[in-house]
Design a protein around this motif. Structure first.
Motif, PDB file in Angstrom:
ATOM      1  N   THR A 148     -59.089  13.404  69.550  1.00  0.00           N
ATOM      2  CA  THR A 148     -59.455  14.506  68.705  1.00  0.00           C
ATOM      3  C   THR A 148     -58.229  15.491  68.209  1.00  0.00           C
ATOM      4  O   THR A 148     -58.123  16.175  67.109  1.00  0.00           O
ATOM      5  CB  THR A 148     -60.063  15.728  69.455  1.00  0.00           C
ATOM      6  N   GLY A 149     -56.832  14.817  68.642  1.00  0.00           N
ATOM      7  CA  GLY A 149     -55.967  15.336  68.277  1.00  0.00           C
ATOM      8  C   GLY A 149     -55.313  16.707  68.926  1.00  0.00           C
ATOM      9  O   GLY A 149     -54.655  17.196  68.468  1.00  0.00           O
ATOM     10  N   ILE A 150     -55.935  17.027  69.931  1.00  0.00           N
ATOM     11  CA  ILE A 150     -55.903  18.040  70.809  1.00  0.00           C
ATOM     12  C   ILE A 150     -54.762  17.792  72.207  1.00  0.00           C
ATOM     13  O   ILE A 150     -55.550  17.012  72.669  1.00  0.00           O
ATOM     14  CB  ILE A 150     -57.216  18.721  71.320  1.00  0.00           C
ATOM     15  N   ILE A 151     -53.824  18.145  71.974  1.00  0.00           N
ATOM     16  CA  ILE A 151     -52.804  17.578  73.162  1.00  0.00           C
ATOM     17  C   ILE A 151     -53.057  18.161  74.468  1.00  0.00           C
ATOM     18  O   ILE A 151     -53.220  19.302  74.544  1.00  0.00           O
ATOM     19  CB  ILE A 151     -51.233  17.971  72.576  1.00  0.00           C
ATOM     20  N   GLU A 152     -53.204  17.123  75.394  1.00  0.00           N
ATOM     21  CA  GLU A 152     -53.688  17.809  76.573  1.00  0.00           C
ATOM     22  C   GLU A 152     -52.292  17.958  77.649  1.00  0.00           C
ATOM     23  O   GLU A 152     -52.350  18.778  78.435  1.00  0.00           O
ATOM     24  CB  GLU A 152     -54.362  16.482  77.559  1.00  0.00           C
ATOM     25  N   ASP A 153     -51.433  17.092  77.554  1.00  0.00           N
ATOM     26  CA  ASP A 153     -50.054  17.362  78.284  1.00  0.00           C
ATOM     27  C   ASP A 153     -48.975  17.020  77.498  1.00  0.00           C
ATOM     28  O   ASP A 153     -49.053  15.970  76.449  1.00  0.00           O
ATOM     29  CB  ASP A 153     -50.198  16.397  79.397  1.00  0.00           C
ATOM     30  N   ILE A 154     -47.724  17.358  77.617  1.00  0.00           N
ATOM     31  CA  ILE A 154     -46.417  16.759  77.125  1.00  0.00           C
ATOM     32  C   ILE A 154     -45.927  16.009  78.446  1.00  0.00           C
ATOM     33  O   ILE A 154     -45.325  16.469  79.386  1.00  0.00           O
ATOM     34  CB  ILE A 154     -45.450  17.954  76.970  1.00  0.00           C
ATOM     35  N   GLY A 155     -45.834  14.650  78.217  1.00  0.00           N
ATOM     36  CA  GLY A 155     -45.290  13.746  79.274  1.00  0.00           C
ATOM     37  C   GLY A 155     -43.582  13.768  78.899  1.00  0.00           C
ATOM     38  O   GLY A 155     -43.102  14.170  77.797  1.00  0.00           O
ATOM     39  N   THR A 156     -42.946  13.149  80.016  1.00  0.00           N
ATOM     40  CA  THR A 156     -41.433  12.807  79.844  1.00  0.00           C
ATOM     41  C   THR A 156     -41.241  11.491  79.933  1.00  0.00           C
ATOM     42  O   THR A 156     -41.760  10.662  80.922  1.00  0.00           O
ATOM     43  CB  THR A 156     -40.728  13.627  80.919  1.00  0.00           C
ATOM     44  N   VAL A 157     -40.572  10.763  79.197  1.00  0.00           N
ATOM     45  CA  VAL A 157     -40.296   9.352  79.147  1.00  0.00           C
ATOM     46  C   VAL A 157     -39.334   9.145  80.247  1.00  0.00           C
ATOM     47  O   VAL A 157     -38.287   9.599  80.493  1.00  0.00           O
ATOM     48  CB  VAL A 157     -39.626   8.797  77.854  1.00  0.00           C
ATOM     49  N   SER A 158     -39.673   8.364  81.378  1.00  0.00           N
ATOM     50  CA  SER A 158     -38.700   8.151  82.627  1.00  0.00           C
ATOM     51  C   SER A 158     -38.137   6.894  82.648  1.00  0.00           C
ATOM     52  O   SER A 158     -37.098   6.952  83.177  1.00  0.00           O
ATOM     53  CB  SER A 158     -39.600   8.549  83.616  1.00  0.00           C
TER      54      SER A 158
ATOM     55  N   HIS B 290     -60.041  16.787  64.975  1.00  0.00           N
ATOM     56  CA  HIS B 290     -60.642  15.893  63.960  1.00  0.00           C
ATOM     57  C   HIS B 290     -60.871  14.637  64.567  1.00  0.00           C
ATOM     58  O   HIS B 290     -60.106  14.454  65.556  1.00  0.00           O
ATOM     59  CB  HIS B 290     -60.310  16.185  62.480  1.00  0.00           C
ATOM     60  N   MET B 291     -61.687  13.779  63.858  1.00  0.00           N
ATOM     61  CA  MET B 291     -61.806  12.264  64.384  1.00  0.00           C
ATOM     62  C   MET B 291     -60.442  11.564  64.213  1.00  0.00           C
ATOM     63  O   MET B 291     -60.115  11.518  62.977  1.00  0.00           O
ATOM     64  CB  MET B 291     -62.788  11.636  63.485  1.00  0.00           C
ATOM     65  N   VAL B 292     -59.756  11.270  65.313  1.00  0.00           N
ATOM     66  CA  VAL B 292     -58.443  10.669  65.423  1.00  0.00           C
ATOM     67  C   VAL B 292     -58.650   9.313  65.901  1.00  0.00           C
ATOM     68  O   VAL B 292     -59.022   9.273  67.159  1.00  0.00           O
ATOM     69  CB  VAL B 292     -57.455  11.473  65.877  1.00  0.00           C
ATOM     70  N   GLN B 293     -58.071   8.215  65.155  1.00  0.00           N
ATOM     71  CA  GLN B 293     -58.457   6.693  65.841  1.00  0.00           C
ATOM     72  C   GLN B 293     -57.160   6.350  66.627  1.00  0.00           C
ATOM     73  O   GLN B 293     -57.385   5.407  67.653  1.00  0.00           O
ATOM     74  CB  GLN B 293     -58.418   5.521  64.609  1.00  0.00           C
TER      75      GLN B 293
END
Length: 198
Positions: free
Chosen positions: A3-13, A95-98
């Protein structure tokens, strides 16, 4: 589908190259809810979870993905926007995000505008992707509305919540981002292209 609604901000480890592939390990608060083979959007790129270890999980990007996205620029410690695939029957808040990135863009301007932020981007118009005024665009996986639509550039306005809960707060002039253009616009563009060829 996303949907393009961000759930979390991850950190590249961790980042590990193996032949043409890049294994990306991400630390995220939603890791305990993930499972192997699950699809997760990373800066708008649909990748499959291949390993889980405590509060970290790993996904693999192949050469094709690395060539078309900003994943090859990742460094350990970078923040990455995360969204799990939507569930059937959930509200479609964005919106519809692939999760299929079309191309990258470069941030050309960031301006704080009395309570919100304006971000401008340039992209390569020769790839035949288009934006329209008030249409949808996905930037690093975030569903947004286009303003100042031009042939090879556009802007978006960001509310404080989005600024604080995505990696938009790390963008500056020169930042490379992932773009997924609106799927309806892509079909219309392709149909018009085919029509002119006939």
């Amino acid at each position: 589908m996303f949907t393009g609604i961000i759930e979390d901000i991850g950190t590249v480890s961790n980042l590990k190259t193996e032949l043409d592939n890049l294994h990306i390990t991400v630390k995220s608060t939603m890791t305990p809810e993930l499972k192997i083979d699950q699809s997760v959007a990373h800066n708008g790129i649909c990748l499959t979870v291949v390993a889980i270890n405590s509060n970290e999980y790993t996904v693999t990007a192949i050469k094709e993905t690395l060539n078309k996205t900003n994943l090859s620029t990742l460094k350990i410690g970078d923040q990455i926007n995360l969204e799990r695939a939507m569930k059937l029957g959930d509200r479609l808040d964005g919106h519809m995000v692939q999760g299929h990135v079309d191309q990258t863009a470069v941030c050309t301007h960031v301006e704080e505008t009395n309570g919100s932020w304006m971000f401008s981007f340039d992209y390569d118009a020769s790839l035949n992707n288009i934006t329209i005024e008030k249409g949808s665009i996905t930037i690093n996986g975030t569903s947004l509305t286009v303003i100042n639509s031009k042939k090879d550039s556009f802007s978006v306005a960001i509310i404080p919540y989005t600024y604080n809960h995505t990696n938009f707060n790390t963008f500056k002039k020169g930042t490379v981002v992932n773009l997924e253009f609106d799927v309806l616009g892509k079909y219309v563009s392709r149909l018009l292209e085919l029509r002119t060829l006939n």
